[in-house]
Scaffold this motif. Structure first.
Motif, PDB file in Angstrom:
ATOM      1  N   LYS A 246      22.355  47.558  32.259  1.00 26.83           N
ATOM      2  CA  LYS A 246      21.884  48.752  31.761  1.00 26.83           C
ATOM      3  C   LYS A 246      22.812  49.277  30.527  1.00 26.83           C
ATOM      4  CE  LYS A 246      19.903  53.423  32.506  1.00 26.83           C
ATOM      5  NZ  LYS A 246      19.533  54.636  33.578  1.00 26.83           N
ATOM      6  N   ALA A 247      24.144  48.973  30.692  1.00 25.56           N
ATOM      7  CA  ALA A 247      25.184  49.296  29.565  1.00 25.56           C
ATOM      8  C   ALA A 247      25.044  48.550  28.301  1.00 25.56           C
ATOM      9  CB  ALA A 247      26.550  49.128  30.271  1.00 25.56           C
ATOM     10  N   TYR A 248      24.248  47.429  28.506  1.00 26.17           N
ATOM     11  CA  TYR A 248      23.950  46.698  27.248  1.00 26.17           C
ATOM     12  C   TYR A 248      23.051  47.127  26.017  1.00 26.17           C
ATOM     13  CZ  TYR A 248      25.868  42.553  29.753  1.00 26.17           C
ATOM     14  OH  TYR A 248      26.798  41.554  30.270  1.00 26.17           O
ATOM     15  N   PHE A 249      22.264  48.187  27.020  1.00 21.77           N
ATOM     16  CA  PHE A 249      20.899  48.733  26.161  1.00 21.77           C
ATOM     17  C   PHE A 249      21.352  50.198  25.610  1.00 21.77           C
ATOM     18  CE2 PHE A 249      19.404  45.746  29.166  1.00 21.77           C
ATOM     19  CZ  PHE A 249      18.228  45.115  28.655  1.00 21.77           C
ATOM     20  N   LYS A 250      21.189  50.091  24.388  1.00 21.11           N
ATOM     21  CA  LYS A 250      21.088  51.466  23.831  1.00 21.11           C
ATOM     22  C   LYS A 250      19.734  51.738  23.049  1.00 21.11           C
ATOM     23  CE  LYS A 250      25.525  51.121  24.365  1.00 21.11           C
ATOM     24  NZ  LYS A 250      26.107  51.886  25.398  1.00 21.11           N
ATOM     25  N   SER A 251      19.534  52.984  22.875  1.00 18.71           N
ATOM     26  CA  SER A 251      18.223  53.387  22.301  1.00 18.71           C
ATOM     27  C   SER A 251      17.892  52.942  20.971  1.00 18.71           C
ATOM     28  CB  SER A 251      18.188  54.935  22.091  1.00 18.71           C
ATOM     29  OG  SER A 251      16.940  55.505  21.675  1.00 18.71           O
ATOM     30  N   GLY A 252      16.850  52.089  20.654  1.00 22.78           N
ATOM     31  CA  GLY A 252      16.455  51.622  19.427  1.00 22.78           C
ATOM     32  C   GLY A 252      16.714  50.077  19.169  1.00 22.78           C
ATOM     33  N   ILE A 253      17.701  49.640  20.191  1.00 21.19           N
ATOM     34  CA  ILE A 253      17.945  48.058  19.953  1.00 21.19           C
ATOM     35  C   ILE A 253      16.791  47.275  19.918  1.00 21.19           C
ATOM     36  CG2 ILE A 253      20.361  48.466  21.006  1.00 21.19           C
ATOM     37  CD1 ILE A 253      19.521  47.168  23.174  1.00 21.19           C
ATOM     38  N   SER A 254      16.755  46.154  19.722  1.00 16.19           N
ATOM     39  CA  SER A 254      15.701  45.317  19.421  1.00 16.19           C
ATOM     40  C   SER A 254      15.809  44.125  20.665  1.00 16.19           C
ATOM     41  CB  SER A 254      15.776  44.404  18.213  1.00 16.19           C
ATOM     42  OG  SER A 254      16.924  43.722  17.691  1.00 16.19           O
ATOM     43  N   VAL A 255      14.707  44.181  21.490  1.00 16.86           N
ATOM     44  CA  VAL A 255      14.797  43.062  22.650  1.00 16.86           C
ATOM     45  C   VAL A 255      13.694  42.165  22.746  1.00 16.86           C
ATOM     46  CG1 VAL A 255      14.805  43.117  25.225  1.00 16.86           C
ATOM     47  CG2 VAL A 255      16.046  44.807  23.995  1.00 16.86           C
TER      48      VAL A 255
ATOM     49  N   ALA B 208      10.971  48.862  32.781  1.00 12.02           N
ATOM     50  CA  ALA B 208      12.557  48.930  32.789  1.00 12.02           C
ATOM     51  C   ALA B 208      13.167  48.952  31.160  1.00 12.02           C
ATOM     52  CB  ALA B 208      13.105  48.130  33.372  1.00 12.02           C
ATOM     53  N   LEU B 209      12.711  47.860  30.570  1.00 12.98           N
ATOM     54  CA  LEU B 209      13.169  47.619  29.066  1.00 12.98           C
ATOM     55  C   LEU B 209      12.893  49.099  28.190  1.00 12.98           C
ATOM     56  CD1 LEU B 209      12.315  43.848  28.742  1.00 12.98           C
ATOM     57  CD2 LEU B 209      14.746  44.965  28.888  1.00 12.98           C
ATOM     58  N   LEU B 210      11.560  49.390  28.327  1.00 13.61           N
ATOM     59  CA  LEU B 210      10.998  50.359  27.396  1.00 13.61           C
ATOM     60  C   LEU B 210      11.857  51.607  27.872  1.00 13.61           C
ATOM     61  CD1 LEU B 210       7.286  49.630  27.277  1.00 13.61           C
ATOM     62  CD2 LEU B 210       8.972  49.762  25.412  1.00 13.61           C
ATOM     63  N   GLY B 211      12.004  51.817  29.265  1.00 15.54           N
ATOM     64  CA  GLY B 211      12.865  53.012  29.894  1.00 15.54           C
ATOM     65  C   GLY B 211      14.317  52.993  29.243  1.00 15.54           C
ATOM     66  N   PHE B 212      14.656  52.115  29.104  1.00 16.99           N
ATOM     67  CA  PHE B 212      16.051  51.931  28.349  1.00 16.99           C
ATOM     68  C   PHE B 212      16.233  52.236  26.943  1.00 16.99           C
ATOM     69  CE2 PHE B 212      17.272  48.150  31.560  1.00 16.99           C
ATOM     70  CZ  PHE B 212      17.406  48.910  32.552  1.00 16.99           C
ATOM     71  N   GLY B 213      15.002  52.461  26.346  1.00 14.75           N
ATOM     72  CA  GLY B 213      14.950  52.905  25.050  1.00 14.75           C
ATOM     73  C   GLY B 213      14.697  51.970  23.873  1.00 14.75           C
ATOM     74  N   ALA B 214      14.578  50.723  24.452  1.00 11.08           N
ATOM     75  CA  ALA B 214      14.467  49.544  23.625  1.00 11.08           C
ATOM     76  C   ALA B 214      13.285  49.429  22.855  1.00 11.08           C
ATOM     77  CB  ALA B 214      14.840  48.224  24.338  1.00 11.08           C
TER      78      ALA B 214
ATOM     79  N   SER C 144       0.290  50.835  26.518  1.00 10.75           N
ATOM     80  CA  SER C 144       0.235  51.516  24.912  1.00 10.75           C
ATOM     81  C   SER C 144       1.234  52.140  24.398  1.00 10.75           C
ATOM     82  CB  SER C 144      -0.938  52.546  25.265  1.00 10.75           C
ATOM     83  OG  SER C 144      -0.751  53.743  26.043  1.00 10.75           O
ATOM     84  N   GLU C 145       2.419  51.438  24.572  1.00  9.10           N
ATOM     85  CA  GLU C 145       3.674  51.942  24.083  1.00  9.10           C
ATOM     86  C   GLU C 145       3.841  51.608  22.650  1.00  9.10           C
ATOM     87  OE1 GLU C 145       6.722  53.696  22.947  1.00  9.10           O
ATOM     88  OE2 GLU C 145       6.316  54.098  25.166  1.00  9.10           O
ATOM     89  N   GLU C 146       4.296  52.568  21.614  1.00  6.73           N
ATOM     90  CA  GLU C 146       4.283  52.108  20.305  1.00  6.73           C
ATOM     91  C   GLU C 146       5.783  51.021  20.091  1.00  6.73           C
ATOM     92  OE1 GLU C 146       4.535  55.445  17.749  1.00  6.73           O
ATOM     93  OE2 GLU C 146       2.546  56.319  18.166  1.00  6.73           O
ATOM     94  N   ARG C 147       6.387  51.302  21.017  1.00  6.66           N
ATOM     95  CA  ARG C 147       7.767  50.608  20.633  1.00  6.66           C
ATOM     96  C   ARG C 147       7.757  49.120  21.644  1.00  6.66           C
ATOM     97  NH1 ARG C 147      11.495  52.107  23.964  1.00  6.66           N
ATOM     98  NH2 ARG C 147      10.112  54.046  25.036  1.00  6.66           N
ATOM     99  N   LEU C 148       6.319  48.640  21.892  1.00  7.49           N
ATOM    100  CA  LEU C 148       6.240  47.264  22.387  1.00  7.49           C
ATOM    101  C   LEU C 148       5.227  46.554  21.541  1.00  7.49           C
ATOM    102  CD1 LEU C 148       6.011  45.336  24.772  1.00  7.49           C
ATOM    103  CD2 LEU C 148       4.166  46.521  25.771  1.00  7.49           C
ATOM    104  N   LYS C 149       5.704  45.277  21.122  1.00 11.94           N
ATOM    105  CA  LYS C 149       4.727  44.439  20.291  1.00 11.94           C
ATOM    106  C   LYS C 149       4.637  43.297  21.441  1.00 11.94           C
ATOM    107  CE  LYS C 149       6.262  45.612  15.868  1.00 11.94           C
ATOM    108  NZ  LYS C 149       7.029  45.579  14.297  1.00 11.94           N
ATOM    109  N   LEU C 150       3.293  42.518  20.890  1.00 13.49           N
ATOM    110  CA  LEU C 150       3.194  41.264  21.826  1.00 13.49           C
ATOM    111  C   LEU C 150       2.876  40.204  21.019  1.00 13.49           C
ATOM    112  CD1 LEU C 150       0.301  43.227  24.217  1.00 13.49           C
ATOM    113  CD2 LEU C 150       2.893  43.098  24.619  1.00 13.49           C
ATOM    114  N   LEU C 151       3.362  39.137  21.607  1.00 13.53           N
ATOM    115  CA  LEU C 151       3.126  37.916  20.624  1.00 13.53           C
ATOM    116  C   LEU C 151       2.958  36.378  21.632  1.00 13.53           C
ATOM    117  CD1 LEU C 151       3.386  36.612  17.838  1.00 13.53           C
ATOM    118  CD2 LEU C 151       5.992  36.514  18.192  1.00 13.53           C
TER     119      LEU C 151
END
Length: 211
Positions: free
Chosen positions: A33-42, A55-61, A81-88
């Motif tokens: 969890k310490a690796y993850f900061k709000s707004g980072i790209s994952v 979990a990843l979205l909950g970390f703010g990624a 339906s999260e705006e911070r999530l893209k699918l590929l």
């Protein structure tokens, strides 16, 4: 020997529609969890039905969830339906569809052990290419100590074919060799539960360093 991973995984997710309900997240990413900061790209590489996404979205990624299977991606699309999530949808054996230095973190949860040595060399190169400098890879792969199906056929050292799919069972030394140009942060063997069965895996994290 013909192997159709595309057909295998689409059938896997389409036929067993209870996978998402029965396969529960085991909190493994909390250790990082310490690796993850709000707004980072994952990049959630080989995301399956999205077991790690809450979990990843909950970390703010900001997350790109990718998988080879269109069926798996559709399950996620219907569930999130999260705006911070893209699918590929893409094949890891090809060049990753991202520019250099795109991601802060790549998560590869039980998705890197379906390839032979030559393909893995390519994939590790792509992981390094799309990670930012000092970016981190967090991964789990099959351990050589995992019990294999009795009908499995070994097609190269540690790589077995069974029921239309190849699976690689890694030694600790193989992981260290594959990522010898990285800084290995942690590497440990663990027992986990996935797809209704116990699995023995290697869990590791590593940092991209300059060439």
């Amino acid at each position: 020997m013909n192997q159709n991973n595309y057909q295998y995984w689409n059938t896997f997710y389409l036929v067993d529609n209870t996978i998402k309900e029965n396969d529960q997240y085991d909190n493994w990413l909390n250790s990082y969890k310490a690796y993850f900061k709000s707004g980072i790209s994952v990049l959630d590489l080989g995301c399956g039905t999205g077991i790690n996404l809450p979990a990843l979205l909950g970390f703010g990624a900001n997350v790109v969830a990718s998988d080879f299977s269109e069926a798996a991606i559709k399950i996620i699309k219907d569930s999130f339906s999260e705006e911070r999530l893209k699918l590929l949808c893409f094949d890891m054996k090809d060049r990753f569809p991202f520019i250099d230095n795109t991601f802060d973190i790549i998560v590869a949860d039980l998705s890197l052990h379906y390839f032979g040595n030559e393909e893995m060399q390519h994939i590790v190169g792509e992981l390094k290419r799309v990670l930012k400098q000092n970016g981190k890879l967090i991964a789990r792969v099959h351990s050589i100590n995992q019990v294999r199906p009795s009908e499995s056929i070994e097609i190269e050292p540690g790589l077995y074919y069974c029921d239309g799919c190849c699976r690689k069972y890694f030694t600790k030394e193989e992981i260290q060799t594959l990522f010898s140009c990285w800084t290995m942060i942690s590497l440990k063997e663990k027992n986990i539960h996935r797809y209704g069965q116990e699995k023995k895996v290697f869990e590791f994290s590593a940092t991209k360093i300059s060439k």
